[in-house]
Scaffold this motif. Structure first.
Motif, PDB file in Angstrom:
ATOM      1  N   HIS A 120       0.824  -1.302  -0.009  1.00 27.38           N
ATOM      2  CA  HIS A 120       0.024  -0.244   0.066  1.00 27.38           C
ATOM      3  C   HIS A 120       0.962   1.057  -0.011  1.00 27.38           C
ATOM      4  N   ILE A 121       1.993   1.213   0.645  1.00 25.94           N
ATOM      5  CA  ILE A 121       3.161   2.402   0.546  1.00 25.94           C
ATOM      6  C   ILE A 121       3.477   2.372  -0.755  1.00 25.94           C
ATOM      7  N   ARG A 123       2.161   1.531  -3.619  1.00 27.56           N
ATOM      8  CA  ARG A 123       1.332   2.180  -4.676  1.00 27.56           C
ATOM      9  C   ARG A 123       1.144   3.471  -4.540  1.00 27.56           C
ATOM     10  N   ARG A 124       0.876   4.082  -3.457  1.00 29.73           N
ATOM     11  CA  ARG A 124       0.922   5.456  -3.218  1.00 29.73           C
ATOM     12  C   ARG A 124       2.100   6.438  -3.691  1.00 29.73           C
ATOM     13  N   TRP A 125       3.271   5.558  -3.368  1.00 27.21           N
ATOM     14  CA  TRP A 125       4.523   6.341  -3.603  1.00 27.21           C
ATOM     15  C   TRP A 125       4.783   6.250  -5.172  1.00 27.21           C
ATOM     16  N   MET A 127       2.540   6.374  -7.393  1.00 29.38           N
ATOM     17  CA  MET A 127       1.450   7.581  -8.125  1.00 29.38           C
ATOM     18  C   MET A 127       2.111   8.751  -7.659  1.00 29.38           C
ATOM     19  N   TYR A 128       2.532   9.008  -6.589  1.00 30.60           N
ATOM     20  CA  TYR A 128       3.383  10.211  -6.350  1.00 30.60           C
ATOM     21  C   TYR A 128       4.576  10.548  -7.335  1.00 30.60           C
ATOM     22  N   ILE A 177       5.491  11.004   0.565  1.00 31.42           N
ATOM     23  CA  ILE A 177       5.020   9.840   0.995  1.00 31.42           C
ATOM     24  C   ILE A 177       5.046  10.051   2.659  1.00 31.42           C
ATOM     25  N   ASN A 180       1.936  12.716   3.832  1.00 25.97           N
ATOM     26  CA  ASN A 180       0.844  12.123   3.409  1.00 25.97           C
ATOM     27  C   ASN A 180       0.305  10.921   3.934  1.00 25.97           C
ATOM     28  N   SER A 181       0.848  10.016   4.213  1.00 29.28           N
ATOM     29  CA  SER A 181       0.957   8.434   4.520  1.00 29.28           C
ATOM     30  C   SER A 181       0.854   8.328   6.290  1.00 29.28           C
TER      31      SER A 181
END
Length: 189
Positions: A120-121, A123-125, A127-128, A177, A180-181
């Motif tokens: 999950h980290i 995927r978010r990273w 996208m950033y 990350i 916002n995470s």
């Protein structure tokens, strides 16, 4: 410790973190891409009946290996981008480190991080990273249109530009990350 001193230390931490990440990604992408290209080239050589080494065969193998390296390096880059995130949680940089929170309810910090914990980290990273790289591409396109004589994006855009956008975007993605995470925190070590 004053706010400015903490801010200065954090900027230094993110710079060292980014330099480590960039060196890790460049080195291991090159190694993995080279290894994959070599293995595929050897497989093709064996599959073709292992002809005798002449100048023509050697040049052909080098051309095939070079062509395959361009493909395998890009595949290796994607693999290493995923693998590099785990390495960021293993080290201290200038007395600071990244910590991964396993359970938000109890605020438990994971000491033994597996790749499944990072999905999950990552995927978010990622996208950033994509958004920041796209932003820098658009800024470069605007500057090229205003100050250059280019008629098309593809006149100046190549894979080396894309890698530089990924490298620069990686710095901002690493900062974002941690901001916002809820699962990633910066702690002193």
């Amino acid at each position: 410790m004053g706010c400015w001193k903490i801010l200065k230390l954090m900027n230094r931490f993110f710079l060292l973190l980014w330099i480590f990440w960039l060196a890790y990604v460049v080195f291991w992408s090159f190694v993995l891409g080279s290894l994959l290209a070599t293995v595929i080239t050897l497989f093709l050589y064996i599959r073709s009946g292992m002809p005798e080494f002449t100048d023509a065969v050697v040049y052909a193998l080098l051309d095939v290996g070079h062509f395959l390296f361009m493909i395998t390096y890009n595949i290796a880059l994607l693999i290493v981008l995923f693998l590099s995130i785990k390495q960021l949680f293993k080290r201290c940089f200038d007395r600071w480190r990244l910590e991964l929170i396993g359970c938000l309810e109890y605020k438990t910090v994971l000491s033994d991080i597996g790749y499944g914990d990072l999905i999950h980290i990552w995927r978010r990273w990622m996208m950033y990273l994509v958004w920041f790289s796209a932003f820098f591409m658009i800024v470069n396109l605007i500057f090229s249109k205003v100050f250059g004589e280019f008629h098309s994006v593809f006149e100046w855009f190549d894979i080396y530009h894309l890698y530089s956008y990924i490298a620069i975007g990686g710095f901002f993605a690493l900062r974002q990350i941690t901001i916002n995470s809820k699962y990633v925190k910066v702690k002193s070590c």
